[in-house]
Design a protein around this motif. Structure first.
Motif, PDB file in Angstrom:
ATOM      1  N   LEU A  36       1.587   3.084   3.778  1.00  0.00           N
ATOM      2  CA  LEU A  36       0.544   2.936   4.790  1.00  0.00           C
ATOM      3  C   LEU A  36      -0.345   4.178   4.881  1.00  0.00           C
ATOM      4  O   LEU A  36      -0.174   5.137   4.148  1.00  0.00           O
ATOM      5  N   ASP A  37      -1.331   4.132   5.764  1.00  0.00           N
ATOM      6  CA  ASP A  37      -2.273   5.229   5.964  1.00  0.00           C
ATOM      7  C   ASP A  37      -2.049   5.867   7.324  1.00  0.00           C
ATOM      8  O   ASP A  37      -1.517   5.219   8.227  1.00  0.00           O
TER       9      ASP A  37
ATOM     10  N   SER B  87      -6.065   1.210   0.191  1.00  0.00           N
ATOM     11  CA  SER B  87      -6.842   1.710   1.318  1.00  0.00           C
ATOM     12  C   SER B  87      -8.222   1.067   1.404  1.00  0.00           C
ATOM     13  O   SER B  87      -8.802   1.006   2.488  1.00  0.00           O
TER      14      SER B  87
ATOM     15  N   HIS C 144      -2.644   3.822  10.456  1.00  0.00           N
ATOM     16  CA  HIS C 144      -1.837   2.625  10.712  1.00  0.00           C
ATOM     17  C   HIS C 144      -0.759   2.967  11.743  1.00  0.00           C
ATOM     18  O   HIS C 144      -0.127   4.021  11.664  1.00  0.00           O
TER      19      HIS C 144
ATOM     20  N   PRO D  88      -2.620  -4.028   4.201  1.00  0.00           N
ATOM     21  CA  PRO D  88      -1.797  -3.128   3.389  1.00  0.00           C
ATOM     22  C   PRO D  88      -0.750  -3.836   2.530  1.00  0.00           C
ATOM     23  O   PRO D  88      -0.181  -3.243   1.638  1.00  0.00           O
TER      24      PRO D  88
ATOM     25  N   HIS E 260       0.836  -1.197   0.000  1.00  0.00           N
ATOM     26  CA  HIS E 260       0.000   0.000   0.000  1.00  0.00           C
ATOM     27  C   HIS E 260       0.874   1.252   0.000  1.00  0.00           C
ATOM     28  O   HIS E 260       1.760   1.410   0.833  1.00  0.00           O
TER      29      HIS E 260
END
Length: 162
Positions: A61-62, A117, A65, A122, A40
């Protein structure tokens, strides 16, 4: 006759480490239907990096996370390849090589970068890694590599100093 190392077992989900990105325990789905692994990444763009050399930028990542640090990563070496997504659609994606750690061993793996997402995990680990590490998958199990590493660390900590 050449002896091969024994195959190791992975569960349908694994916690993996990415040493180069200082990421530990990232949830990954093991997918025997996918050839290329996926990672991701958002804000993917080509542009100048350190010293003005061209390369690929992106964020892993987001923000929600635990491993997210918001850092813009730079990849000097990358490629583009057509990747068939899970719904059968072919997408051109950027591909990088990165080390992933399983069972305390690092494997250099090609990862396609995409916005995952809308996916639960991920990271997706594909067949190219499974072949390279001589892994087999037990879909009834989870986090086998992580559990084995935790047991090994506990054994090392229990050894008397000397």
């Amino acid at each position: 006759m050449k002896t091969r190392p024994p195959k190791r077992l992975l569960g349908r989900r694994e916690l993996v480490d990415f040493p180069a990105f200082a990421l530990r325990g990232v949830e990954a789905k093991v997918d025997t239907g996918a050839y290329t692994s996926a990672l991701h990444c958002t804000d993917i763009r080509v542009g100048p990096g350190p010293g003005g050399q061209p390369g690929l930028h992106g964020r892993l990542l987001d923000p929600d996370h635990p491993g997210f640090d918001g850092q813009d990563l730079f990849f000097a070496e990358f490629g583009r390849r057509d990747i068939r997504s899970s719904n059968g659609e072919v997408q051109e994606r950027y591909v990088i090589r990165a080390a992933v750690r399983l069972y305390g061993q690092e494997f250099l793996v090609e990862f396609s970068l995409s916005d995952r997402s809308d996916m639960k995990y991920p990271v997706l680990l594909g067949r190219s890694l499974l072949r390279q590490g001589r892994f087999v998958v037990d879909v009834a199990r989870r986090n086998l590599s992580h559990k084995a590493e935790a047991r090994a660390a506990a054994r090392r900590a229990a050894r008397p100093a000397g």
